[in-house]
Design a protein around this motif. Structure first.
Motif, PDB file in Angstrom:
ATOM      1  N   GLY A   1       0.800  -1.250   0.009  1.00 61.56           N
ATOM      2  CA  GLY A   1       0.024   0.041   0.120  1.00 61.56           C
ATOM      3  C   GLY A   1       0.964   1.255   0.008  1.00 61.56           C
ATOM      4  N   ASP A   2       0.470   2.125   0.639  1.00 65.89           N
ATOM      5  CA  ASP A   2       1.084   3.414   0.543  1.00 65.89           C
ATOM      6  C   ASP A   2       0.923   4.280   2.148  1.00 65.89           C
ATOM      7  N   ARG A   3       1.581   5.415   2.207  1.00 65.59           N
ATOM      8  CA  ARG A   3       1.604   6.157   3.287  1.00 65.59           C
ATOM      9  C   ARG A   3       0.955   7.602   3.202  1.00 65.59           C
ATOM     10  N   ARG A   4      -0.097   7.509   2.349  1.00 67.04           N
ATOM     11  CA  ARG A   4      -0.502   8.909   2.104  1.00 67.04           C
ATOM     12  C   ARG A   4      -1.453   9.276   3.306  1.00 67.04           C
ATOM     13  N   THR A   5      -2.026   8.544   4.113  1.00 68.46           N
ATOM     14  CA  THR A   5      -2.919   8.992   5.322  1.00 68.46           C
ATOM     15  C   THR A   5      -2.031   9.839   6.427  1.00 68.46           C
ATOM     16  N   TYR A   6      -0.566   9.750   6.187  1.00 64.18           N
ATOM     17  CA  TYR A   6       0.312  10.339   7.291  1.00 64.18           C
ATOM     18  C   TYR A   6       1.353  11.353   6.688  1.00 64.18           C
ATOM     19  N   GLN A   7       1.824  10.775   5.320  1.00 64.19           N
ATOM     20  CA  GLN A   7       2.896  11.589   4.690  1.00 64.19           C
ATOM     21  C   GLN A   7       2.091  12.615   3.820  1.00 64.19           C
ATOM     22  N   GLN A   8       2.564  13.814   3.510  1.00 64.13           N
ATOM     23  CA  GLN A   8       1.927  15.000   2.839  1.00 64.13           C
ATOM     24  C   GLN A   8       1.611  14.826   1.428  1.00 64.13           C
ATOM     25  N   ASP A   9       0.387  15.493   1.057  1.00 67.14           N
ATOM     26  CA  ASP A   9       0.028  15.271  -0.305  1.00 67.14           C
ATOM     27  C   ASP A   9       0.829  16.556  -1.183  1.00 67.14           C
ATOM     28  N   PRO A  10       1.826  16.021  -2.203  1.00 63.44           N
ATOM     29  CA  PRO A  10       2.445  16.954  -2.946  1.00 63.44           C
ATOM     30  C   PRO A  10       1.943  17.917  -3.537  1.00 63.44           C
ATOM     31  N   ALA A  11       0.635  18.062  -3.584  1.00 63.19           N
ATOM     32  CA  ALA A  11      -0.175  19.361  -4.042  1.00 63.19           C
ATOM     33  C   ALA A  11      -0.254  20.542  -3.124  1.00 63.19           C
ATOM     34  N   ASN A  12       0.154  20.165  -1.947  1.00 62.84           N
ATOM     35  CA  ASN A  12      -0.120  21.320  -0.686  1.00 62.84           C
ATOM     36  C   ASN A  12       1.237  21.767  -0.363  1.00 62.84           C
ATOM     37  N   LEU A  13       1.049  23.291  -0.106  1.00 61.56           N
ATOM     38  CA  LEU A  13       2.105  24.052   0.602  1.00 61.56           C
ATOM     39  C   LEU A  13       1.407  24.459   1.983  1.00 61.56           C
ATOM     40  N   ARG A  14       0.319  24.974   2.078  1.00 59.63           N
ATOM     41  CA  ARG A  14      -0.051  25.379   3.355  1.00 59.63           C
ATOM     42  C   ARG A  14      -0.056  24.403   4.409  1.00 59.63           C
ATOM     43  N   ASP A  15      -0.427  23.408   3.935  1.00 57.66           N
ATOM     44  CA  ASP A  15      -0.208  22.045   4.946  1.00 57.66           C
ATOM     45  C   ASP A  15       1.048  21.759   5.406  1.00 57.66           C
ATOM     46  N   ALA A  16       1.811  22.056   4.574  1.00 55.49           N
ATOM     47  CA  ALA A  16       3.154  21.867   5.059  1.00 55.49           C
ATOM     48  C   ALA A  16       3.884  22.898   5.902  1.00 55.49           C
ATOM     49  N   LEU A  17       3.510  24.042   5.790  1.00 54.52           N
ATOM     50  CA  LEU A  17       3.736  25.384   6.653  1.00 54.52           C
ATOM     51  C   LEU A  17       3.121  25.142   7.924  1.00 54.52           C
ATOM     52  N   ARG A  18       1.760  24.568   7.943  1.00 56.73           N
ATOM     53  CA  ARG A  18       1.162  24.263   9.233  1.00 56.73           C
ATOM     54  C   ARG A  18       2.034  23.230  10.199  1.00 56.73           C
ATOM     55  N   GLU A  19       2.372  22.130   9.426  1.00 58.51           N
ATOM     56  CA  GLU A  19       3.233  21.187  10.053  1.00 58.51           C
ATOM     57  C   GLU A  19       4.506  21.625  10.645  1.00 58.51           C
ATOM     58  N   VAL A  20       5.185  22.646   9.893  1.00 58.01           N
ATOM     59  CA  VAL A  20       6.346  23.040  10.288  1.00 58.01           C
ATOM     60  C   VAL A  20       6.183  23.971  11.518  1.00 58.01           C
ATOM     61  N   THR A  21       5.025  24.841  11.482  1.00 57.73           N
ATOM     62  CA  THR A  21       4.888  25.492  12.608  1.00 57.73           C
ATOM     63  C   THR A  21       4.318  24.832  14.139  1.00 57.73           C
ATOM     64  N   LEU A  22       3.776  23.791  13.614  1.00 56.31           N
ATOM     65  CA  LEU A  22       3.271  22.781  14.891  1.00 56.31           C
ATOM     66  C   LEU A  22       4.664  22.378  15.553  1.00 56.31           C
ATOM     67  N   ASP A  23       5.578  21.558  14.435  1.00 56.17           N
ATOM     68  CA  ASP A  23       6.826  21.062  14.909  1.00 56.17           C
ATOM     69  C   ASP A  23       7.578  22.063  15.825  1.00 56.17           C
ATOM     70  N   VAL A  24       7.837  23.064  15.388  1.00 53.30           N
ATOM     71  CA  VAL A  24       8.548  24.087  16.043  1.00 53.30           C
ATOM     72  C   VAL A  24       7.992  24.603  17.473  1.00 53.30           C
ATOM     73  N   ASP A  25       6.691  24.602  17.576  1.00 49.65           N
ATOM     74  CA  ASP A  25       6.176  24.891  18.512  1.00 49.65           C
ATOM     75  C   ASP A  25       6.282  23.754  19.813  1.00 49.65           C
ATOM     76  N   GLU A  26       6.331  22.430  19.076  1.00 49.18           N
ATOM     77  CA  GLU A  26       6.360  21.206  20.100  1.00 49.18           C
ATOM     78  C   GLU A  26       7.965  20.963  20.482  1.00 49.18           C
ATOM     79  N   GLY A  27       8.792  21.919  19.948  1.00 52.34           N
ATOM     80  CA  GLY A  27      10.375  21.943  20.472  1.00 52.34           C
ATOM     81  C   GLY A  27      11.267  21.452  19.360  1.00 52.34           C
ATOM     82  N   ALA A  28      10.959  21.434  18.210  1.00 51.86           N
ATOM     83  CA  ALA A  28      11.955  21.049  17.271  1.00 51.86           C
ATOM     84  C   ALA A  28      13.095  21.809  17.219  1.00 51.86           C
TER      85      ALA A  28
END
Length: 328
Positions: free
Chosen positions: A217-244
């Motif tokens: 199968g694949d990992r599309r339910t947890y890895q990100q959709d290549p079509a999306n940029l906003r989603d990527a920036l949201r993930e980044v912001t969350l990770d920084v807030d969590e202590g990355a």
């Protein structure tokens, strides 16, 4: 007209010395990270067929590889382990005597702090189903149960001596849960390299050969959709807030626009992973005589650096370090 044109940008390209002097973007060997694979049960190193020059190491050959890496002047290594046996919950990744945790100890004992020793914090190499997490009764990845496995795995890797943990599983809340577990165990100095932006990409194919992935199968339910940029920036912001401590974009070349946007968004260092498929495409084209391999290595790394990556994980790390010394 005499003297026309007065503006001649070519004056600053007239020879190699001038071009070097005015170069706007520079890649330094210390910014490069070399991924390394170690496999349990091997008698000798084994080449990954889809990644010419990349090996599955034995514990002994891994020791030699990290010494060579340190001598090359690169900045770090990222370790991936391939166990002899796998189960549904990735037990071999949490076992202190598992291949990855043993390898971390081997590398630290060999080179100490000469390199930043990073370890892959994910279950996919250790699960018999090949997913990056624990599955629920319906066969779906259970985010929160997986976080508890990551927490245990993180503490074991830190106790083995890893300087930095690469949280690559793309579970919601993974950075915060790992940070919490590390701090509770007294590993407050162990840093987190968050795979904050990891797309469900076709470029990962050769890597799956390297780690002998059992994924169906694949990992599309947890890895990100290549079509999306906003989603990527949201993930980044969350990770920084969590202590990355560092955030990573993966793959690199198909997502240079994302990388640039991430670099403009965060106030922590930004990394990029030039993944197996990127490596394999260049190597295949070079072997067919279609491109200049060495020039392409430096060109791709420069483009990733120009887009905003302060460090680059690349299978060419040692080759690139040599080329940079020779040419610049």
């Amino acid at each position: 007209m005499a003297g026309f044109p007065q503006q001649r940008p070519r004056r600053l390209r007239v020879n190699a010395a001038t071009r070097r002097m005015v170069a706007e973007t520079r890649v330094h060997p210390a910014s490069l990270i070399l991924p390394l694979f170690v496999r349990e049960g091997l008698d000798a190193p084994r080449e990954v067929t889809s990644m010419p020059g990349v090996l599955q190491h034995t514990r002994d050959s891994l020791r030699k590889a990290v010494v060579s890496a340190a001598q090359s002047g690169i900045g770090g290594v990222m370790l991936f382990g391939i166990p002899a046996e796998r189960d549904a919950v990735g037990s071999a990744g949490i076992d202190p005597d598992g291949i990855l945790n043993q390898a971390i100890g081997d590398v630290i004992s060999e080179i100490g702090d000469s390199l930043v020793v990073m370890s892959d914090l994910c279950l996919d190499e250790f699960t018999d189903h090949g997913h990056c997490g624990v599955l629920d009764s319906e066969g779906k990845v259970d985010n929160d149960s997986t976080l508890e496995q990551y927490a245990r795995m993180a503490v074991v890797q830190a106790e083995a001596g890893a300087h930095m943990l690469g949280t690559s599983g793309m579970m919601d809340g993974q950075v915060g849960r790992v940070r919490e577990a590390l701090d509770a165990a007294g590993h407050t100095d162990t840093s987190i390299l968050a795979y904050a932006v990891k797309y469900a990409s076709a470029c990962f194919g050769p890597f799956r050969e390297a780690v002998e992935s059992t994924l169906e199968g694949d990992r599309r339910t947890y890895q990100q959709d290549p079509a999306n940029l906003r989603d990527a920036l949201r993930e980044v912001t969350l990770d920084v807030d969590e202590g990355a401590d560092i955030v990573m974009v993966k793959p690199a070349l198909p997502y240079l626009d994302v990388l640039a946007a991430v670099a403009d968004t965060v106030n922590v260092p930004v990394a990029a992973y030039q993944v197996s498929g990127e490596y394999a495409m260049v190597e295949a084209a070079a072997r067919n005589g279609w491109i200049d391999r060495e020039q392409m290595i430096l060109e791709t790394l420069t483009s990733i650096r120009r887009a905003g990556a302060e460090m680059i994980c690349t299978y060419w790390a040692e080759d690139a370090a040599r080329l940079l010394r020779e040419r610049y």
